[in-house]
Design a protein around this motif. Structure first.
Motif, PDB file in Angstrom:
ATOM      1  N   THR A  75      12.775  -0.466   0.942  1.00 21.17           N
ATOM      2  CA  THR A  75      11.814   0.629   0.751  1.00 21.17           C
ATOM      3  C   THR A  75      11.183   1.036   2.082  1.00 21.17           C
ATOM      4  OG1 THR A  75       9.919  -0.847   0.424  1.00 21.17           O
ATOM      5  CG2 THR A  75      11.247  -0.303  -1.530  1.00 21.17           C
ATOM      6  N   ILE A  76      10.475   2.178   2.009  1.00 22.27           N
ATOM      7  CA  ILE A  76       9.734   2.645   3.192  1.00 22.27           C
ATOM      8  C   ILE A  76       8.686   1.610   3.589  1.00 22.27           C
ATOM      9  CG2 ILE A  76       8.177   4.451   4.044  1.00 22.27           C
ATOM     10  CD1 ILE A  76       9.549   6.376   2.090  1.00 22.27           C
ATOM     11  N   ILE A 120       0.844  -1.207   0.000  1.00 25.53           N
ATOM     12  CA  ILE A 120       0.000   0.000   0.000  1.00 25.53           C
ATOM     13  C   ILE A 120       0.875   1.251   0.000  1.00 25.53           C
ATOM     14  CG2 ILE A 120      -1.611   1.345   1.406  1.00 25.53           C
ATOM     15  CD1 ILE A 120      -2.833  -1.309   2.306  1.00 25.53           C
ATOM     16  N   ILE A 121       1.954   1.231   0.804  1.00 23.88           N
ATOM     17  CA  ILE A 121       2.830   2.402   0.907  1.00 23.88           C
ATOM     18  C   ILE A 121       3.672   2.559  -0.352  1.00 23.88           C
ATOM     19  CG2 ILE A 121       4.798   3.361   2.147  1.00 23.88           C
ATOM     20  CD1 ILE A 121       3.624   2.103   4.701  1.00 23.88           C
ATOM     21  N   ASP A 122       4.356   1.461  -0.759  1.00 21.11           N
ATOM     22  CA  ASP A 122       5.310   1.566  -1.872  1.00 21.11           C
ATOM     23  C   ASP A 122       4.626   1.739  -3.217  1.00 21.11           C
ATOM     24  OD1 ASP A 122       7.457   1.352  -0.199  1.00 21.11           O
ATOM     25  OD2 ASP A 122       7.646  -0.824  -0.383  1.00 21.11           O
ATOM     26  N   GLU A 123       3.596   0.929  -3.491  1.00 24.06           N
ATOM     27  CA  GLU A 123       2.983   0.948  -4.819  1.00 24.06           C
ATOM     28  C   GLU A 123       1.783   1.892  -4.904  1.00 24.06           C
ATOM     29  OE1 GLU A 123       2.268  -2.935  -6.418  1.00 24.06           O
ATOM     30  OE2 GLU A 123       4.052  -3.794  -5.476  1.00 24.06           O
ATOM     31  N   GLY A 124       1.148   2.147  -3.780  1.00 28.37           N
ATOM     32  CA  GLY A 124      -0.010   3.028  -3.828  1.00 28.37           C
ATOM     33  C   GLY A 124       0.309   4.456  -3.491  1.00 28.37           C
ATOM     34  N   GLY A 145      16.357   3.156   8.197  1.00 26.88           N
ATOM     35  CA  GLY A 145      16.681   4.389   7.479  1.00 26.88           C
ATOM     36  C   GLY A 145      18.149   4.455   7.121  1.00 26.88           C
ATOM     37  N   LEU A 146      19.017   4.035   8.058  1.00 27.46           N
ATOM     38  CA  LEU A 146      20.457   4.030   7.798  1.00 27.46           C
ATOM     39  C   LEU A 146      20.784   3.119   6.630  1.00 27.46           C
ATOM     40  CD1 LEU A 146      23.209   5.054   8.837  1.00 27.46           C
ATOM     41  CD2 LEU A 146      23.321   3.014  10.281  1.00 27.46           C
ATOM     42  N   LEU A 147      20.145   1.931   6.595  1.00 26.17           N
ATOM     43  CA  LEU A 147      20.387   1.001   5.486  1.00 26.17           C
ATOM     44  C   LEU A 147      19.887   1.579   4.167  1.00 26.17           C
ATOM     45  CD1 LEU A 147      19.411  -2.423   7.165  1.00 26.17           C
ATOM     46  CD2 LEU A 147      21.708  -1.616   6.602  1.00 26.17           C
ATOM     47  N   MET A 148      18.692   2.192   4.201  1.00 27.01           N
ATOM     48  CA  MET A 148      18.118   2.767   2.974  1.00 27.01           C
ATOM     49  C   MET A 148      18.996   3.894   2.427  1.00 27.01           C
ATOM     50  SD  MET A 148      14.055   3.026   3.875  1.00 27.01           S
ATOM     51  CE  MET A 148      13.791   4.107   2.476  1.00 27.01           C
ATOM     52  N   ILE A 149      19.494   4.739   3.329  1.00 27.08           N
ATOM     53  CA  ILE A 149      20.231   5.923   2.897  1.00 27.08           C
ATOM     54  C   ILE A 149      21.636   5.574   2.425  1.00 27.08           C
ATOM     55  CG2 ILE A 149      21.213   8.112   3.705  1.00 27.08           C
ATOM     56  CD1 ILE A 149      18.788   8.264   5.645  1.00 27.08           C
ATOM     57  N   ARG A 150      22.312   4.627   3.111  1.00 23.10           N
ATOM     58  CA  ARG A 150      23.728   4.403   2.822  1.00 23.10           C
ATOM     59  C   ARG A 150      24.076   3.049   2.204  1.00 23.10           C
ATOM     60  NH1 ARG A 150      27.291   7.134   7.718  1.00 23.10           N
ATOM     61  NH2 ARG A 150      26.470   9.256   7.468  1.00 23.10           N
ATOM     62  N   TYR A 151      23.314   2.004   2.493  1.00 25.83           N
ATOM     63  CA  TYR A 151      23.794   0.674   2.122  1.00 25.83           C
ATOM     64  C   TYR A 151      22.869  -0.125   1.198  1.00 25.83           C
ATOM     65  CZ  TYR A 151      26.855   1.666   6.080  1.00 25.83           C
ATOM     66  OH  TYR A 151      27.752   2.250   6.925  1.00 25.83           O
ATOM     67  N   ASP A 152      21.566   0.005   1.357  1.00 23.99           N
ATOM     68  CA  ASP A 152      20.658  -0.882   0.617  1.00 23.99           C
ATOM     69  C   ASP A 152      19.596  -0.039  -0.088  1.00 23.99           C
ATOM     70  OD1 ASP A 152      19.039  -2.852  -0.371  1.00 23.99           O
ATOM     71  OD2 ASP A 152      18.757  -3.910   1.535  1.00 23.99           O
ATOM     72  N   VAL A 199       6.506  -2.561   7.179  1.00 27.37           N
ATOM     73  CA  VAL A 199       6.067  -3.958   7.382  1.00 27.37           C
ATOM     74  C   VAL A 199       6.825  -4.583   8.542  1.00 27.37           C
ATOM     75  CG1 VAL A 199       6.103  -6.277   6.374  1.00 27.37           C
ATOM     76  CG2 VAL A 199       5.292  -4.337   5.025  1.00 27.37           C
ATOM     77  N   LEU A 200       8.135  -4.345   8.596  1.00 23.78           N
ATOM     78  CA  LEU A 200       8.957  -4.921   9.665  1.00 23.78           C
ATOM     79  C   LEU A 200       8.516  -4.394  11.039  1.00 23.78           C
ATOM     80  CD1 LEU A 200      12.366  -4.782   7.823  1.00 23.78           C
ATOM     81  CD2 LEU A 200      11.325  -6.848   8.740  1.00 23.78           C
ATOM     82  N   VAL A 201       8.199  -3.113  11.108  1.00 22.78           N
ATOM     83  CA  VAL A 201       7.725  -2.537  12.381  1.00 22.78           C
ATOM     84  C   VAL A 201       6.381  -3.146  12.778  1.00 22.78           C
ATOM     85  CG1 VAL A 201       6.904  -0.419  13.491  1.00 22.78           C
ATOM     86  CG2 VAL A 201       8.995  -0.375  12.116  1.00 22.78           C
ATOM     87  N   THR A 202       5.498  -3.298  11.800  1.00 18.58           N
ATOM     88  CA  THR A 202       4.172  -3.874  12.074  1.00 18.58           C
ATOM     89  C   THR A 202       4.290  -5.327  12.526  1.00 18.58           C
ATOM     90  OG1 THR A 202       3.244  -2.436  10.355  1.00 18.58           O
ATOM     91  CG2 THR A 202       1.877  -4.258  11.122  1.00 18.58           C
ATOM     92  N   LEU A 203       5.133  -6.094  11.845  1.00 17.35           N
ATOM     93  CA  LEU A 203       5.330  -7.502  12.222  1.00 17.35           C
ATOM     94  C   LEU A 203       5.952  -7.610  13.607  1.00 17.35           C
ATOM     95  CD1 LEU A 203       6.591  -9.012   8.843  1.00 17.35           C
ATOM     96  CD2 LEU A 203       4.375  -9.390   9.945  1.00 17.35           C
TER      97      LEU A 203
END
Length: 635
Positions: free
Chosen positions: A303-304, A70-74, A292-299, A309-313
């Motif tokens: 995605t957001i 929903i977040i990434d594609e919508g 966020g650190l992984l998204m910005i610098r490494y991976d 999803v990881l926080v919700t799980l």
């Protein structure tokens, strides 16, 4: 925060008390096999429950995973169609999970109810077979607890504990797989953090349980004070002894103590919520930071939506982990519950039918005791070498000091207990060889403590013979000398007798009991002190009911009243479990032994002979009337 299934709520008691630790059962293969034997008849239902739990757990977590789409594609891609599609899919999945949950709950409840139905029937049937020894030595409250709360606890175990384990395990497995598929680094962080959530929960739960226990004990103490001091008798006592101030101070102190405990319990919960809120915030914040650190610098592929999803799980994992950390305690409590029930199931049936039990074609009613020995405990005999014969149509009175074994003797005839030595025979056949139902149908007992059910006179009479007609009940009531009383009631036979017959006097209850036994129409009548503790008028009415029975039926009388004793064909005198004297009244008086002692202390207070001119009856009772002179006024 979503919660998992099971007992692991915020204040669950995830610890064992010292009493539980001391009495926890040893879990063996045999115990587990016995527990699961109750599930075996419901194997198909159990399999269906497992399928529903797996499907429901998967579908419950799916909306959390769809949140990332929903977040990434919508939202991020500003695709309205995708946004609507995933939202509708998420709603459909949620609805499906709930519907499956309802089905699983119904099947699980149905299965649990039927298993407890089976266990209650098995327990009740087993207890019905227990001998009188079991009920005289067991605490009644303990018996009722096994039948009610313990078996009700089994229902909770099946409906909650077992399915909770499965649901929580499946939820955790699916959540961890989904997290590792998104990002293994964040998944490891989440797995490490989740157990930390449970620490304040367990600590606060234990603290609150401690205060709750102390508060309940204090409340019980207060209720005790109220019951003692605000009753009619308690108020009278406190006034007569001028203790009002003392009782007030005692109540004030206990009341203040309970208030302080309630405040502590409430504040323990308040601090818990502060700590829990802090811990539950740290976890998601840490995921957001590392993600966020992984998204910005490494991976760049993370995605957001993935981080969300990881926080919700992570939040979905909290309650299942908390429940599973308590699994050992919940499991041991469940096994302890089953062990308590199995302890009762394992009590051997002491009195049961012989494999080839005999049902005689004809009945006379001859009773014989042949060198009978009996003890409630093996090393403490109550009856010692007791022998006597009672011929059909005759009567015998058994007298003796309290505790000499009189009631024990008659309890051996219908096999409420079995002899330890010797034998009791009915028409020449050992009672242990007779069919138990047949034997007990031949014996009618009127006891000192009459038990009536909380129902009508009709219902209490028909307990002896459910098919009894109105005429038969009327005849029995007339013979028991209570028909006039029944006729005087506005409802007649439908008059309520009250709990244990409390609406009736002692004499009325006793006569109704005699009518019930008459309706049963047994071969042998046993009157166990049926007229003791009654006033003279009630005794006379009961005696008028008993006399015709004694004259026409085989009868055994245990009595403290002289009028009852004199009506018997023979008197047996029992002391310390032995028959020490036997004969008729005059013979026993002249012997000058135990019977004369009993007569002088219990029977003759109102019959002391006049010094100058004793009556013929008084001379007879005291053994001074010549044997060849007739007595006109014998009772």
């Amino acid at each position: 925060m979503a919660q998992g299934r099971g007992p692991g709520g915020p204040f669950s008691r995830g610890f064992m008390t010292e009493e539980e630790k001391a009495s926890q059962p040893k879990v063996t293969k045999e115990l587990l096999a016995r527990v699961f034997s109750y599930l075996k008849p419901y194997g198909k239902s159990l399999l269906l429950v497992l399928v529903c739990i797996a499907a429901s757990s998967f579908l419950t977590l799916l909306p959390s995973i769809l949140t990332g789409r929903i977040i990434d594609e919508g939202l991020v891609k500003r695709d309205l169609a995708a946004l609507v599609r995933y939202i509708l899919l998420s709603l459909a999945v949620t609805l499906g999970a709930n519907l499956i949950g309802v089905a699983e709950s119904y099947i699980n409840t149905w299965m649990a109810q039927h298993i407890t139905y089976d266990m209650r029937n098995q327990m009740y049937g087993h207890l019905q077979k227990m001998s009188q020894r079991f009920f005289t030595t067991s605490h009644q409250g303990d018996v009722i607890t096994r039948m009610t709360s313990d078996i009700d606890g089994v229902q909770q175990v099946i409906a909650n504990t077992f399915t909770s384990i499965l649901s929580n395990v499946i939820t955790l497995v699916i959540a961890m797989i989904a997290m590792f598929r998104k990002n293994w680094i964040l998944a490891i962080i989440g797995i490490v953090i989740v157990p930390l959530f449970t620490l304040p929960t367990r600590r606060a739960g234990k603290t609150r349980w401690k205060y709750a226990n102390e508060s309940q004990a204090c409340n019980d103490e207060i209720n005790g004070i109220l019951n003692e001091t605000l009753s009619v008798s308690g108020q009278l006592l406190s006034k007569l002894f001028v203790r009002e101030k003392y009782e007030y101070e005692r109540y004030e102190e206990a009341n203040g103590r309970m208030i302080r405990l309630n405040i502590r319990e409430s504040m323990a919960g308040r601090w818990f919520r502060v700590i829990l809120s802090t811990f539950t915030s740290i976890g998601p914040m840490l995921i957001y930071f590392v993600g966020g650190l992984l998204m910005i610098r490494y991976d760049q592929n993370l995605t957001i939506g993935d981080v969300t999803v990881l926080v919700t799980l992570l939040s979905r994992m909290y309650m299942p982990v908390n429940s599973l950390l308590n699994i050992q305690v919940d499991w041991m409590r469940s096994m302890a519950l089953f062990s308590r029930i199995f302890d009762y199931f394992d009590i051997p049936v002491e009195i049961e039918n012989a494999p080839d039990a005999i049902i005689p074609e004809s009945v006379e009613g001859n009773i014989a005791f042949e060198h009978v020995q009996f003890g409630y405990e093996p090393d403490r005999l109550v009856l010692k070498d007791v022998s006597f014969t009672l011929r059909a149509g005759h009567s015998v009175a058994i007298v003796g000091p309290s505790g000499s074994g009189k009631s024990t003797m008659i309890n051996l005839i219908p096999r409420l207990y079995d002899v330890g030595g010797g034998r009791v025979t009915f028409d020449g056949v050992d009672v242990r060889s007779l069919d138990l139902g047949f034997l007990r149908q031949q014996v009618g007992v009127v006891s000192q403590e009459t038990y009536l059910f909380n129902g009508t006179i009709r219902e209490n009479l028909r307990y002896a013979r459910p098919d009894a007609t109105e005429d038969e009940m009327e005849e029995a009531l007339k013979k028991a000398n209570i028909w006039d009383f029944v006729q005087a009631q506005p409802e007649g036979l439908d008059a309520m007798v009250g709990n244990r017959g409390l609406k009736l006097s002692g004499g009325e209850k006793q006569r109704l009991s005699i009518a019930r036994v008459l309706l049963k129409n047994p071969t042998i009548f046993i009157f166990d002190e049926a007229t003791s503790a009654l006033d003279s008028i009630s005794e006379q009415k009961i005696q008028e009911a008993i006399d015709p029975i004694i004259q026409s039926r085989t009868s055994i009388l245990i009595a403290h009243r002289l009028s009852t004793i004199l009506a018997a064909d023979e008197i047996l005198v029992v002391r310390d479990g032995r028959i020490v004297e036997r004969g008729q009244h005059r013979e026993l008086i002249n012997v000058g032994g135990v019977y004369r002692e009993l007569y002088e202390t219990q029977f003759s207070k109102a019959l002391l002979p006049e010094e100058d001119n004793p009556s013929e009856l008084e001379q007879y009772l005291w053994g001074t009337q010549p044997a060849d002179e007739p007595i006109e006024d014998l009772p």
